[in-house]
Design a protein around this motif. Sequence first.
Motif, PDB file in Angstrom:
ATOM      1  N   ASP A 199       1.198  -1.407   0.055  1.00  0.00           N
ATOM      2  CA  ASP A 199       0.074  -0.126  -0.053  1.00  0.00           C
ATOM      3  C   ASP A 199       0.922   1.227  -0.233  1.00  0.00           C
ATOM      4  N   ALA A 200       2.224   1.246  -0.308  1.00  0.00           N
ATOM      5  CA  ALA A 200       2.694   2.142  -1.207  1.00  0.00           C
ATOM      6  C   ALA A 200       2.428   3.759  -2.240  1.00  0.00           C
ATOM      7  N   ARG A 201       1.554   3.180  -2.476  1.00  0.00           N
ATOM      8  CA  ARG A 201       0.701   4.593  -3.040  1.00  0.00           C
ATOM      9  C   ARG A 201      -0.042   5.347  -3.225  1.00  0.00           C
ATOM     10  N   TYR A 202       0.168   6.331  -3.441  1.00  0.00           N
ATOM     11  CA  TYR A 202      -2.241   7.084  -2.326  1.00  0.00           C
ATOM     12  C   TYR A 202      -1.922   8.272  -3.727  1.00  0.00           C
ATOM     13  N   SER A 203      -3.363   8.702  -4.358  1.00  0.00           N
ATOM     14  CA  SER A 203      -3.639   9.376  -4.806  1.00  0.00           C
ATOM     15  C   SER A 203      -3.633  10.218  -4.798  1.00  0.00           C
ATOM     16  N   HIS A 204      -3.068  11.292  -5.461  1.00  0.00           N
ATOM     17  CA  HIS A 204      -2.904  12.843  -5.102  1.00  0.00           C
ATOM     18  C   HIS A 204      -3.293  13.775  -5.454  1.00  0.00           C
ATOM     19  N   PRO A 205      -3.343  14.627  -4.519  1.00  0.00           N
ATOM     20  CA  PRO A 205      -5.111  15.828  -4.707  1.00  0.00           C
ATOM     21  C   PRO A 205      -5.455  15.963  -5.915  1.00  0.00           C
ATOM     22  N   GLU A 206      -4.266  16.086  -6.803  1.00  0.00           N
ATOM     23  CA  GLU A 206      -4.493  16.595  -8.030  1.00  0.00           C
ATOM     24  C   GLU A 206      -4.913  15.328  -9.081  1.00  0.00           C
ATOM     25  N   GLY A 207      -5.158  13.604  -8.719  1.00  0.00           N
ATOM     26  CA  GLY A 207      -5.395  12.985 -10.035  1.00  0.00           C
ATOM     27  C   GLY A 207      -4.215  11.977 -10.251  1.00  0.00           C
ATOM     28  N   TYR A 208      -3.445  12.435 -10.166  1.00  0.00           N
ATOM     29  CA  TYR A 208      -2.357  11.260 -10.310  1.00  0.00           C
ATOM     30  C   TYR A 208      -1.802  10.412  -9.391  1.00  0.00           C
ATOM     31  N   VAL A 209      -1.419   9.332  -9.374  1.00  0.00           N
ATOM     32  CA  VAL A 209      -0.695   8.290  -8.440  1.00  0.00           C
ATOM     33  C   VAL A 209       0.739   8.563  -8.026  1.00  0.00           C
ATOM     34  N   ASP A 210       0.910   8.475  -6.313  1.00  0.00           N
ATOM     35  CA  ASP A 210       1.937   9.498  -6.325  1.00  0.00           C
ATOM     36  C   ASP A 210       3.049   8.291  -5.683  1.00  0.00           C
ATOM     37  N   LYS A 211       4.006   8.293  -5.233  1.00  0.00           N
ATOM     38  CA  LYS A 211       4.528   7.428  -4.566  1.00  0.00           C
ATOM     39  C   LYS A 211       6.019   7.578  -4.219  1.00  0.00           C
ATOM     40  N   CYS A 212       7.453   7.147  -3.590  1.00  0.00           N
ATOM     41  CA  CYS A 212       8.128   7.333  -3.189  1.00  0.00           C
ATOM     42  C   CYS A 212       9.582   6.992  -4.295  1.00  0.00           C
ATOM     43  N   THR A 213       9.961   7.559  -5.036  1.00  0.00           N
ATOM     44  CA  THR A 213      10.774   7.853  -6.141  1.00  0.00           C
ATOM     45  C   THR A 213      12.455   7.458  -5.786  1.00  0.00           C
ATOM     46  N   PHE A 214      12.673   7.028  -4.448  1.00  0.00           N
ATOM     47  CA  PHE A 214      14.141   7.103  -3.788  1.00  0.00           C
ATOM     48  C   PHE A 214      14.733   8.155  -4.281  1.00  0.00           C
ATOM     49  N   CYS A 215      13.970   9.264  -4.211  1.00  0.00           N
ATOM     50  CA  CYS A 215      14.594  10.753  -4.479  1.00  0.00           C
ATOM     51  C   CYS A 215      15.185  10.914  -5.834  1.00  0.00           C
ATOM     52  N   LEU A 216      14.805  10.079  -6.809  1.00  0.00           N
ATOM     53  CA  LEU A 216      15.371   9.777  -8.510  1.00  0.00           C
ATOM     54  C   LEU A 216      15.825  11.681  -8.185  1.00  0.00           C
ATOM     55  N   HIS A 217      15.676  12.535  -8.225  1.00  0.00           N
ATOM     56  CA  HIS A 217      16.676  13.503  -8.863  1.00  0.00           C
ATOM     57  C   HIS A 217      17.436  14.055  -8.003  1.00  0.00           C
ATOM     58  N   ARG A 218      17.612  13.684  -6.135  1.00  0.00           N
ATOM     59  CA  ARG A 218      19.114  13.647  -6.181  1.00  0.00           C
ATOM     60  C   ARG A 218      19.429  12.751  -6.260  1.00  0.00           C
ATOM     61  N   VAL A 219      19.145  11.475  -6.167  1.00  0.00           N
ATOM     62  CA  VAL A 219      20.429  10.496  -6.479  1.00  0.00           C
ATOM     63  C   VAL A 219      20.882  10.356  -7.612  1.00  0.00           C
ATOM     64  N   GLU A 220      20.517  11.069  -8.705  1.00  0.00           N
ATOM     65  CA  GLU A 220      21.201  10.926 -10.669  1.00  0.00           C
ATOM     66  C   GLU A 220      22.142  12.417 -10.151  1.00  0.00           C
ATOM     67  N   LYS A 221      22.287  13.095  -8.869  1.00  0.00           N
ATOM     68  CA  LYS A 221      23.012  14.005  -8.304  1.00  0.00           C
ATOM     69  C   LYS A 221      24.406  13.272  -8.028  1.00  0.00           C
ATOM     70  N   GLY A 222      24.025  12.601  -7.776  1.00  0.00           N
ATOM     71  CA  GLY A 222      25.004  11.544  -6.795  1.00  0.00           C
ATOM     72  C   GLY A 222      24.660  11.601  -5.723  1.00  0.00           C
ATOM     73  N   GLN A 223      23.537  12.173  -5.000  1.00  0.00           N
ATOM     74  CA  GLN A 223      23.065  12.525  -3.567  1.00  0.00           C
ATOM     75  C   GLN A 223      22.310  11.552  -2.897  1.00  0.00           C
ATOM     76  N   LYS A 224      22.758  11.195  -1.644  1.00  0.00           N
ATOM     77  CA  LYS A 224      21.565  10.243  -1.128  1.00  0.00           C
ATOM     78  C   LYS A 224      19.954  10.814  -1.111  1.00  0.00           C
ATOM     79  N   PRO A 225      18.323   9.914  -0.968  1.00  0.00           N
ATOM     80  CA  PRO A 225      17.762  10.218  -0.752  1.00  0.00           C
ATOM     81  C   PRO A 225      17.499  10.593   0.681  1.00  0.00           C
ATOM     82  N   ALA A 226      16.693  12.308   0.477  1.00  0.00           N
ATOM     83  CA  ALA A 226      16.306  13.170   1.681  1.00  0.00           C
ATOM     84  C   ALA A 226      16.190  12.092   3.182  1.00  0.00           C
TER      85      ALA A 226
END
Lengths: 177, 313
Positions: free
Chosen positions: A102-129
Amino acid sequence: MRYAMAIDTRKCVGCSDCVVACQTENNVPIGYCRDWIVETVAGTYPNVEIELRSERCNHCDNSPCVRCCPTGASHYEEGGIVTVHHNECIGCGACIQSCPYDARYSHPEGYVDKCTFCLHRVEKGQKPACVSVCPTKCMYFGDLDDPNSEVSVVMRNRNHKVLAPEAGTKPHIFYLT
Amino acid sequence: MNEELFISGRDNLNIDPVLHIWHWQIPVYLFLGGLAAGLLFFASLYTIQNKDKEYRTAVKIAPFLAPFALILGLIALFLDLKHKLFFWQLYTTIRLESPMSWGAWTLMIITPLSMIWAASYIKEIFPNWDWKFKWLIQFDKWVVKNRKVFAWLNIYYAIILGVYTGILLSAFNARPLWNTSLLGPLFLVSGLSTGAATIMWMSKDQAERKMFSKIDLILIGIELFFIVHLFMGFLASSQVQIEAANLFLGGEYTAMFWIFVVGIGLIIPAVLETLELLGKHIPVFVPATLILIGGLVFRFIMVDAGQVTRYLY
């Protein structure tokens, strides 16, 4: 490359710092969360054992959410990270129904949202928040294919488990016990 | 004694404490989809068998309901979507792994097919209907000439649609109540049964009514057989599925399921239809309505109870 996370249940104190860090980093709407703390108490007082776990999407190898998605919005990114293309998601809820965690939820804007392993940070070589703020340093993140990554090292030296292995999802969040 | 207490800090809307992401729209669609599948199945079956004169209601009249049922079902599905303006993304790809994807494509095909089927009988039922356009008259003639081809297409897609309403649910790993391949055939048979009940209700012809009474009796028998096997399968499976079965065998859905679905929806209409076949006079709308109510309640219970079941860890 295969990203994974190992979380030490013996070091976690359940402070919820990871939850707050994630909500701040990813602009999670108020009242929702992508990661959360679970506490299980087993036994009968006074002989009880407590386990604290920081839980989130398991970024499974055999992800039922990716399989069930009718549009391909749920997909694997590089390193096995499971994410959702917001503008391909129709909000049908199939992935929410198929996730054993049950790791996903319905975002109030309509789409489904979930953990991304902080992809935007990982791509830069950082760790997830969540990993970078943990005050007890109980979380380890890295590449499982690299034998020298901190997650590979800690998993070699400690007993570990995954959640609901019987669901056949091959999860990539490991709990050190 | 070993007790286990589970405290979660998660409180996401519609996910906690119990998953409830699908509401009335999905069971209503599953019911209407099954009904349309049933109606189109019998219409095509008797066309293929050249019995369209004997079973006039089944072949020519009842299928008029199918496009309406499908369109209402599609509206319900659309209402269920939470990111509605992106619904067209369904038709930018075909994902064979996802039953919802090929189900969406099936609906895309069977809805126009059902409209063509119904429209091609307008001339026969309302001979004075003015078609206005010449190409429409030609198209109608072409359809009537190729009726058998349309019947084969219809019967094929009707079966896919009927099975799909069940497979849609059984594809979701995380809900143990749905994780059984029996759900496909069970929903198909239930859909055919609601279709047969509707035809029986609409028919004015004694022989046709009797025939559909008999068909319905057989379908009810198969459904009961499947339901027993469903629970046998669950009880012989893993802990999560035993718990799923227990929701119906003493748990919170017990009364609802056995009274409304099995009692009112299957056994009582079966008894009434048997009495009718033995010569007693029973108003036809009674068993027909009971079967339709049973079919609808069955889908509501399955969707609702499925979301309650989960993996424990």
